[in-house]
Design a protein around this motif. Sequence first.
Motif, mmCIF file in Angstrom:
data_model
loop_
_atom_site.group_PDB
_atom_site.id
_atom_site.type_symbol
_atom_site.label_atom_id
_atom_site.label_comp_id
_atom_site.label_asym_id
_atom_site.label_seq_id
_atom_site.Cartn_x
_atom_site.Cartn_y
_atom_site.Cartn_z
ATOM 1 N N ILE A 1 0.830 -1.137 0.127
ATOM 2 C CA ILE A 1 0.033 0.216 -0.047
ATOM 3 C C ILE A 1 0.769 1.171 -0.140
ATOM 4 C CG2 ILE A 1 -1.772 1.311 1.223
ATOM 5 C CD1 ILE A 1 -3.079 -1.078 2.236
ATOM 6 N N VAL A 2 0.782 2.199 -1.017
ATOM 7 C CA VAL A 2 1.571 3.287 -1.214
ATOM 8 C C VAL A 2 0.607 4.291 -0.725
ATOM 9 C CG1 VAL A 2 2.897 4.697 -2.683
ATOM 10 C CG2 VAL A 2 2.844 2.409 -2.996
ATOM 11 N N HIS B 1 4.977 7.276 0.087
ATOM 12 C CA HIS B 1 5.803 6.302 1.144
ATOM 13 C C HIS B 1 5.398 4.943 0.865
ATOM 14 C CE1 HIS B 1 6.981 9.854 3.644
ATOM 15 N NE2 HIS B 1 5.783 10.348 3.154
ATOM 16 N N ARG B 2 6.228 3.849 0.967
ATOM 17 C CA ARG B 2 5.821 2.711 1.146
ATOM 18 C C ARG B 2 5.179 2.479 2.397
ATOM 19 N NH1 ARG B 2 8.315 -1.141 -2.686
ATOM 20 N NH2 ARG B 2 9.930 -0.039 -4.156
ATOM 21 N N GLY B 3 3.944 1.994 2.412
ATOM 22 C CA GLY B 3 3.212 2.083 3.796
ATOM 23 C C GLY B 3 3.297 0.578 4.257
ATOM 24 N N ALA B 4 1.985 -0.216 4.239
ATOM 25 C CA ALA B 4 1.972 -1.708 4.522
ATOM 26 C C ALA B 4 2.771 -2.573 3.374
ATOM 27 C CB ALA B 4 0.707 -1.957 4.609
ATOM 28 N N ASP B 5 3.571 -3.231 4.028
ATOM 29 C CA ASP B 5 4.011 -4.402 3.094
ATOM 30 C C ASP B 5 3.358 -5.536 3.368
ATOM 31 O OD1 ASP B 5 6.013 -6.412 2.307
ATOM 32 O OD2 ASP B 5 7.700 -5.661 2.730
ATOM 33 N N LEU B 6 2.720 -5.975 2.250
ATOM 34 C CA LEU B 6 1.833 -7.077 2.296
ATOM 35 C C LEU B 6 2.686 -8.472 2.696
ATOM 36 C CD1 LEU B 6 -0.477 -5.146 1.416
ATOM 37 C CD2 LEU B 6 -1.380 -6.642 0.111
ATOM 38 N N GLN B 7 3.843 -8.529 2.193
ATOM 39 C CA GLN B 7 4.684 -9.763 2.347
ATOM 40 C C GLN B 7 4.993 -9.847 3.906
ATOM 41 O OE1 GLN B 7 3.933 -8.896 -1.208
ATOM 42 N NE2 GLN B 7 5.277 -7.330 -0.319
ATOM 43 N N GLN B 8 5.606 -8.508 4.388
ATOM 44 C CA GLN B 8 5.609 -8.643 5.908
ATOM 45 C C GLN B 8 4.634 -9.092 6.768
ATOM 46 O OE1 GLN B 8 8.723 -8.514 7.516
ATOM 47 N NE2 GLN B 8 9.629 -8.403 5.331
ATOM 48 N N GLU B 9 3.305 -8.471 6.163
ATOM 49 C CA GLU B 9 2.047 -8.651 7.099
ATOM 50 C C GLU B 9 1.888 -10.357 7.092
ATOM 51 O OE1 GLU B 9 -0.897 -6.214 8.315
ATOM 52 O OE2 GLU B 9 0.910 -5.447 8.832
ATOM 53 N N TRP B 10 1.964 -10.908 5.721
ATOM 54 C CA TRP B 10 1.818 -12.216 5.766
ATOM 55 C C TRP B 10 2.714 -13.153 6.578
ATOM 56 C CZ3 TRP B 10 -0.720 -16.071 3.180
ATOM 57 C CH2 TRP B 10 -0.308 -17.332 2.831
ATOM 58 N N ARG C 1 1.596 5.439 8.306
ATOM 59 C CA ARG C 1 0.871 4.353 8.270
ATOM 60 C C ARG C 1 1.576 3.245 7.741
ATOM 61 N NH1 ARG C 1 -4.567 6.022 8.769
ATOM 62 N NH2 ARG C 1 -4.868 8.364 8.412
ATOM 63 N N LYS C 2 2.148 2.207 8.528
ATOM 64 C CA LYS C 2 3.027 1.121 8.201
ATOM 65 C C LYS C 2 2.285 -0.436 8.186
ATOM 66 C CE LYS C 2 6.577 3.524 7.256
ATOM 67 N NZ LYS C 2 7.358 3.970 5.989
ATOM 68 N N ALA D 1 -2.920 3.795 -2.206
ATOM 69 C CA ALA D 1 -3.491 3.027 -3.219
ATOM 70 C C ALA D 1 -2.596 1.467 -3.166
ATOM 71 C CB ALA D 1 -3.180 3.365 -4.636
ATOM 72 N N LEU D 2 -3.444 0.267 -3.264
ATOM 73 C CA LEU D 2 -2.791 -0.797 -3.372
ATOM 74 C C LEU D 2 -1.937 -1.293 -4.786
ATOM 75 C CD1 LEU D 2 -1.980 -3.644 -2.014
ATOM 76 C CD2 LEU D 2 -4.375 -4.528 -2.534
ATOM 77 N N LEU D 3 -0.432 -1.305 -4.688
ATOM 78 C CA LEU D 3 0.023 -1.309 -5.891
ATOM 79 C C LEU D 3 0.840 -2.566 -6.004
ATOM 80 C CD1 LEU D 3 0.978 2.301 -6.454
ATOM 81 C CD2 LEU D 3 -1.062 1.263 -7.221
ATOM 82 N N VAL D 4 1.385 -3.141 -7.073
ATOM 83 C CA VAL D 4 1.993 -4.149 -7.484
ATOM 84 C C VAL D 4 3.216 -3.511 -8.118
ATOM 85 C CG1 VAL D 4 0.941 -4.842 -9.685
ATOM 86 C CG2 VAL D 4 2.351 -6.416 -8.194
ATOM 87 N N GLU D 5 4.562 -4.027 -7.728
ATOM 88 C CA GLU D 5 5.909 -3.471 -8.307
ATOM 89 C C GLU D 5 5.726 -4.102 -9.854
ATOM 90 O OE1 GLU D 5 7.698 -1.676 -7.844
ATOM 91 O OE2 GLU D 5 8.554 -1.812 -5.561
#
Length: 334
Positions: A116-117, A212-221, A123-124, A185-189
Amino acid sequence: MSNSFNRRQWLQAGTALAAPVLLPAAFAAPLSRLVLAGPPAIVSAPLIHMAQGNALAGVAAKTEFVPWRDPDQLRSMAIGKKADILAMPSNVAANLYNRGAGVRLLNISTWGALWIVTRDGARKALADFKGEEIAVPYRGDMPDLMLQLLCARQGINARRDMQLRYVPSPMEAMQLLITRRVRHALLVEPGVSMALRKTRSFPVSVVAPELHRGADLQQEWGRLFQRPPRIPQAGIAAVGAVRDQPEVLSAVQQAYAASVAWCRANPLECGRLVAQYVELLTPEAVADAMPHSQLGAVDAQAARADIDFFFQQLLAQDPALLGGKLPDAGFTGG
């Protein structure tokens, strides 16, 4: 947009293209054409490199890459056998397989490239976005289903507790963000890196970045499921007649792995190739995306334990995401 490619120009620029995969002399005459297809995401970069460098000359007289713009077009291409090798989300491959569409997953090569950018650097974590409007691409598909899954795991109903603004593609979500029509926005590289580049929020030396790079979905996983921060998000799959041609599949897998290595070692040159097919991307953004994309080809059978764990979570969320069941051993050629 033209997909033409001047091999001599790239060689003069220092771009070493992949060498054709050599096959045993007993192999039959090569195919007349092999079509590779993928989305505007990092998973497609090796396919583009393979096509442009004629890496499959040993099995096909001509290899070409064609982009798909959204999951509906992907499904149409797979069912209609309009491509031979398609980069696709792992759950889409399983759904097609379970519905008898004739799909075999060859590898997992994208292990997480979702963020999430945001315009709010504080917001992290996903929980920090409760009550906020977020632009989300591909409703009901990756990456929306990852957002739903990770929110549900921590007691958040994404569609009730967040204001999800669905858009047709990651590029459109990126455009909403950089034009200030949404704050998150939820974005993909490489869309993440492109958004940061467009707003001069990168490199990290920028004193006051807009985004900013906010929530890193990989780290959340990793945090939520007590696993490494690696999601078997996407890979390449064979459809149609090539599924029954082991020499072709072996050549494709070898060439893809070699092109992954090349893309990682030559990020800017890789970016120049990708930018020919995705108008909104720049070579620099693709290069920026490489360290954040967890790009690494793992044979589907070797990745089966990770795939099945991921699929079990999706089944618990909504069995329809996989066509109602875990795919059997034939899905990965076992």
